[in-house]
Design an enzyme around this catalytic site. Structure first.
Site, short mmCIF file in Angstrom:
data_model
loop_
_atom_site.label_atom_id
_atom_site.label_comp_id
_atom_site.label_asym_id
_atom_site.label_seq_id
_atom_site.Cartn_x
_atom_site.Cartn_y
_atom_site.Cartn_z
N ASP A 172 0.94 -1.50 -0.07
CA ASP A 172 0.04 0.13 -0.17
C ASP A 172 0.89 1.24 -0.09
O ASP A 172 0.64 2.17 -0.76
CB ASP A 172 -0.90 -0.16 1.22
CG ASP A 172 -1.69 -1.27 1.23
OD1 ASP A 172 -2.13 -1.77 0.00
OD2 ASP A 172 -2.22 -1.75 2.38
N HIS A 199 -5.28 -3.86 5.30
CA HIS A 199 -4.96 -4.06 4.14
C HIS A 199 -6.18 -4.45 3.18
O HIS A 199 -6.14 -5.99 2.63
CB HIS A 199 -3.73 -5.22 4.00
CG HIS A 199 -3.30 -5.54 2.79
ND1 HIS A 199 -2.67 -4.51 2.01
CD2 HIS A 199 -3.28 -6.80 2.02
CE1 HIS A 199 -2.38 -5.11 0.82
NE2 HIS A 199 -2.50 -6.29 0.79
#
Length: 265
Positions: A172, A199
């Site tokens: 990310d 996530h």
């Protein structure tokens, strides 16, 4: 024979890293990157198929690390535990776990839960037994669920250390850095976006307001946020059923592992 179940090359000084799921789409490029790391002295590759071949192939790369490839042990009498995973994990400082099945178009990470939760549970039970002090870096999705499963398994075995059980969400950060650098016309290495949360989709929260000199319009900021949150879906769609993010995830997993190893030194 045992020789076909294990492949080993020469050894050096340093830390042992184990990759569980090393023959898969993430596991192979992750193992390649870790083979190149000067912080790894021994790299052990474990999977249910193909790992002796992966290890033999990687062993021809001229870097300092010794490499071994392990499969689950064949059945024995009297019945025994999996000596293949024992050999892979014994003495490991870090265990990276990309094992499991990938997403296909239309799937969320939660759709993987039924399959991957069981795989992670079994692997973590082995970690608890054979390398209870190792740092565990869990990549297998859904990370928001596989990490708590790992924690519960370790608690049951009496070896839980919250500082040593990690979900790898580094991808990310990689995505946020890449997209912001493109928007700013900068080199990505000069950009450092803090990303907090989990996530999966909206649990991923990039803090673009904390990036010095970055002042996007509300519309641009919203678009960048969504792209960071759903970058995985972008790749799943582009691969059209052939898998999910594997190469960028391998890079992110390598970065995470490398930083853990540096911290240990």
């Amino acid at each position: 024979s045992s020789s076909s179940r294990l492949y080993s090359s020469t050894s050096a000084m340093g830390k042992k890293v184990a990759v569980l799921g090393a023959a898969g789409g993430i596991g192979q490029p992750l193992s390649l990157l870790l083979k190149l790391s000067p912080h790894v002295s021994e790299l052990s590759c474990y999977d249910i198929v193909g790992t002796p071949g992966v290890a033999a192939d990687l062993s021809h790369i001229p870097s300092v690390s010794n490499i071994t490839g392990h499969l689950p042990a064949a059945g024995s009498w009297p019945p025994s535990h999996d000596t293949g995973i024992e050999a892979a994990l014994k003495g490991a400082s870090v265990v990276v776990i990309p094992a499991g099945v990938p997403r296909k178009p239309g799937m969320t990470r939660d759709d993987l839960f039924n399959t991957n939760a069981g795989i992670v549970k079994k692997l973590i039970e082995s970690c608890a037994e054979f390398c209870p002090d190792a740092v565990l870096a869990i990549i297998s999705n859904p990370v928001n669920s596989t990490v708590p499963i790992a924690a519960e398994v370790l608690k049951k075995k009496g070896v839980y250390d919250p500082k040593k059980v990690c979900g790898v969400t580094t991808l990310d950060v990689c995505r946020a850095n890449t997209f912001v650098a493109q928007a700013m016309g900068k080199d990505p290495k000069d950009v450092d976006v803090t990303v907090i949360g989990g996530h999966a989709g909206i649990t991923i929260l990039p803090l673009f307001s904390q990036v010095p000199g970055f002042a996007p319009s509300d519309a641009d900021r919203e678009a960048l946020t969504v792209r960071t949150q759903f970058g995985g879906d972008e790749v799943v769609k582009a691969k059209a059923g052939a898998g999910s993010a594997t190469l960028s995830m391998a890079y992110a997993g390598y970065l995470f592992t490398e930083n853990v190893l540096k911290a240990m030194e």
